[in-house]
Design a protein around this motif. Structure first.
Motif, PDB file in Angstrom:
ATOM      1  N   GLN A  71       0.839  -1.229   0.072  1.00  0.00           N
ATOM      2  CA  GLN A  71       0.124  -0.062  -0.041  1.00  0.00           C
ATOM      3  C   GLN A  71       0.895   1.231   0.237  1.00  0.00           C
ATOM      4  O   GLN A  71       1.747   1.504   0.750  1.00  0.00           O
ATOM      5  N   GLY A  73       0.224   5.337   0.648  1.00  0.00           N
ATOM      6  CA  GLY A  73      -0.548   5.983   1.168  1.00  0.00           C
ATOM      7  C   GLY A  73      -0.349   7.543   0.705  1.00  0.00           C
ATOM      8  O   GLY A  73       0.702   8.074   0.641  1.00  0.00           O
ATOM      9  N   SER A 263      -8.788   2.939   1.300  1.00  0.00           N
ATOM     10  CA  SER A 263      -7.720   2.157   1.624  1.00  0.00           C
ATOM     11  C   SER A 263      -7.827   0.597   1.554  1.00  0.00           C
ATOM     12  O   SER A 263      -7.046   0.010   0.769  1.00  0.00           O
ATOM     13  N   SER A 266      -8.022  -0.426  -2.296  1.00  0.00           N
ATOM     14  CA  SER A 266      -6.494  -0.318  -2.798  1.00  0.00           C
ATOM     15  C   SER A 266      -5.859  -1.527  -2.256  1.00  0.00           C
ATOM     16  O   SER A 266      -5.191  -2.044  -3.052  1.00  0.00           O
ATOM     17  N   ALA A 267      -6.347  -2.067  -1.371  1.00  0.00           N
ATOM     18  CA  ALA A 267      -5.267  -3.123  -0.783  1.00  0.00           C
ATOM     19  C   ALA A 267      -5.816  -4.324  -1.479  1.00  0.00           C
ATOM     20  O   ALA A 267      -5.099  -5.292  -1.467  1.00  0.00           O
ATOM     21  N   GLU A 283      -4.818  -2.527   8.522  1.00  0.00           N
ATOM     22  CA  GLU A 283      -4.864  -1.349   7.616  1.00  0.00           C
ATOM     23  C   GLU A 283      -5.578  -0.126   7.940  1.00  0.00           C
ATOM     24  O   GLU A 283      -5.086   0.824   8.008  1.00  0.00           O
ATOM     25  N   GLN A 287      -4.102   3.317   8.992  1.00  0.00           N
ATOM     26  CA  GLN A 287      -4.587   4.852   8.326  1.00  0.00           C
ATOM     27  C   GLN A 287      -5.055   5.507   9.397  1.00  0.00           C
ATOM     28  O   GLN A 287      -4.856   6.740   9.389  1.00  0.00           O
ATOM     29  N   GLY A 304      -5.070   5.005   1.114  1.00  0.00           N
ATOM     30  CA  GLY A 304      -4.639   4.275   0.289  1.00  0.00           C
ATOM     31  C   GLY A 304      -4.696   4.823  -1.258  1.00  0.00           C
ATOM     32  O   GLY A 304      -5.880   5.052  -1.286  1.00  0.00           O
ATOM     33  N   THR A 309      -0.321   2.606  -5.631  1.00  0.00           N
ATOM     34  CA  THR A 309       0.031   1.373  -5.242  1.00  0.00           C
ATOM     35  C   THR A 309       0.378   0.167  -6.092  1.00  0.00           C
ATOM     36  O   THR A 309       1.136  -0.446  -6.208  1.00  0.00           O
TER      37      THR A 309
END
Length: 576
Positions: A71, A73, A263, A266-267, A283, A287, A304, A309
């Motif tokens: 990730q 950020g 986020s 994105s992960a 996660e 964050q 994220g 990423t």
């Protein structure tokens, strides 16, 4: 134990070749993140250096404490409409407070393991608001692309669009040329040089041309926001009063919700690209930590970043170290090259953000959902329109509410309550609803097949289906509940009403009840009211029990022959 929770397994078998890969990917992503960080900050209504601070601090912390190895950020396009709205309404300092509280909320969501709840947000809602945000970002950059002067920024999309129309006569062709050069470079670089970051090339190329051939003809970061300081950000705790906290807790929840969604999306993308598995709760904790600390250094909310990423992974990242390196790279650039960034034209930033908006618009998925012409299409369009024309908070609230209401309706449509009788042509004499006709329907035993969840959305229809057809007051009511997977207290209340009303003159039997509905009936006392002896695992046993409780006198001369036993019952007393 805490140390183990954060770091175990992340660097197992880590080697020098792995570090070299992380170093390369960290350098590339760091270089890409610089123009994006400044562009997102400017579009959010704050100074460009605040975007750089966010990229450095949040980027490092999210990689250190987050739940995904890959990730990256930092500030993202998704936040632009929310942050801009908060800055316009409450001011920059209050944005920092909102960001800080969003960090606390995210941290608590992770600690209380709410990461899995994000997946319950329906796809049409996320696509709707993502596409809406893309439209807002794209339209928001038209003024900078065209170099319009005298344009006032508003929170409302229509007001901003109106400003563009009113000031269209002030178009600056030097700005259009600068933006055009940057746009072409951004689009062509990935095709000609796949490893070279397009936004950086576009920014450098257009800035150099503008500085050499027509200096002072276009608005720059320096002329609009002042020089970007090459110093590190200062630590400062914003002044938090009870009134401010009350005022900003709503915006903080919106930032936290969107940050959590972005986020974790994105992960998930990173998981798909690497066949790995992220820890969603960790996660959210990462964050949360990043968003609590970043505002103390003047940074804006972060989450994220899907594109960065993906770039990180494509450039060979193998561990979170690449994300930490990306933050360090941005820090070094800030210290060494900040004065040069002040001469970047705003027109060079516009196409970078427009391409970001185009890429995040989810246009293919949007069209795919739209052409299904289902309830999901309706949720998608409503969420999209509310995001653009009202605001993201209302859009998400209404989108979720609509999705829940439509889902409830769909579930209630599944609920079926039909009268049934044994099929004599079936070897097992299966209970089927089509066997009930005007000439074949037992006046004394009513059997119902109940199918689907018995909850608040379907409970009333369930009650009406039964009460409307047992006006003639049969002796036995048999409810076949083997296909009721779930029951809530509303469903139990309506079932209780039927049973208590029917028990005044008849016998209620229940067969095949599942564990959850049975557990609820035990808790409410309805199980005891009915009596354990009247619950049966199989319909056959329940029917045998029911036949014993018939008024045999009423069976004499009956021509319905609903059951096998009817031939005996109807002529039982003929020989007397």
């Amino acid at each position: 134990m805490q140390h183990k929770w954060f770091f175990t397994g992340r660097y197992n078998g880590y080697s020098l070749p792995n570090f070299q890969k992380d170093l390369l990917s960290g350098l590339v992503v760091g270089v890409i993140a610089i123009p994006l960080g400044m562009a997102f900050a400017i579009a959010s209504g704050v100074k460009p250096e605040y975007g750089i601070y966010t990229t450095i601090i949040a980027g490092i912390l999210i990689s250190l404490f987050g739940g995904s190895k890959y990730q990256i950020g930092g500030p993202t396009g998704a936040f632009i409409p929310i942050l801009f709205g908060i800055v316009m309404t409450y001011g920059y300092e209050n944005l920092l407070i909102a960001g800080f509280f969003a960090g606390i909320i995210l941290f608590l969501m992770g600690i209380f393991r709410l990461g899995s709840l994000i997946k319950f947000i329906p796809r049409p809602v996320t696509i709707g608001f993502t596409s809406g945000i893309a439209v807002i970002i794209f339209v928001g950059q038209i003024a900078n692309f065209l170099g319009l002067t005298g344009v006032e920024k508003h929170e409302n999309f229509l007001s901003n669009f109106r400003e563009i129309i009113i000031h269209i006569h002030s178009i600056n062709f030097y700005s259009v040329l600068t933006a055009g050069i940057c746009l072409i470079a951004v689009l062509l670089t990935p095709k000609l040089f796949p490893k070279v970051p397009g936004p950086l090339i576009g920014l450098l190329f257009s800035t150099v041309i503008a500085s050499i051939f027509y200096p002072n003809q276009v608005a720059t970061i320096g002329s609009t926001f002042g020089e970007i300081p090459s110093t590190l950000p200062h630590f400062e705790v914003p002044e938090m009063t009870f009134e401010r906290v009350q005022q900003l807790i709503g915006p903080a929840f919106v930032i936290a919700l969107l940050g959590g969604i972005e986020s974790l999306l994105s992960a998930v993308v990173a998981d798909g690209m690497t066949n790995s598995k992220h820890n969603s709760n960790r996660e959210l904790v990462g964050q949360g930590i990043a968003n609590m600390i970043t505002p103390l250094f003047g940074g804006i909310p972060a989450t994220g970043a899907i594109a960065r990423t993906a770039t990180n992974i494509k450039n060979g990242a193998v561990s979170p170290l690449s994300g930490i390196i990306h933050g360090i790279v941005v820090l070094i650039v800030l210290v060494l090259l900040a004065p040069y960034a002040s001469s970047i034209p705003l027109a060079s930033m516009a196409p970078i953000l427009m391409v970001v908006a185009w890429n995040m618009s989810e246009r293919h998925v949007f069209y795919h959902v739209l052409k299904t012409k289902t309830e999901d299409s309706f949720v998608l369009v409503v969420t999209f329109l509310l995001t653009v024309f009202v605001n993201l908070t209302v859009a998400v609230e209404v989108g979720l509410l609509l999705a829940v209401v439509l889902f409830t309706k769909r579930m209630s449509d599944i609920m079926v309550t039909l009268k049934a009788l044994p099929n004599p042509n079936n070897k097992h004499e299966k209970m089927e609803s089509h066997m009930v006709t005007d000439v074949r329907d037992c006046p004394q035993i009513s059997i119902y097949n109940v199918e689907g969840p018995l909850f608040f959305g379907a409970a009333q229809a369930f009650e009406q289906s039964i009460m409307n057809t047992i006006n003639y007051k049969p002796r036995v009511l048999l409810l076949r509940m083997g296909k009721v997977p779930f029951m809530d207290t509303t469903g139990e209340s309506y079932l209780s009403s039927i049973i208590k009303d029917f028990s005044k003159h008849g016998v209620v039997l229940i067969s095949g009840i599942k564990p959850q509905p049975k557990s609820l009936l035990v808790k409410t006392g309805l199980f005891e009211y009915i009596g354990e002896e009247r619950f049966f695992d199989h319909t056959g046993n329940a029917l045998d029990f029911g036949l014993e409780h018939l008024n045999k006198d009423k069976c004499l001369g009956c021509k319905h022959f609903a059951f096998r036993e009817c031939t005996v019952f109807s002529g039982e007393y003929e020989h007397i």
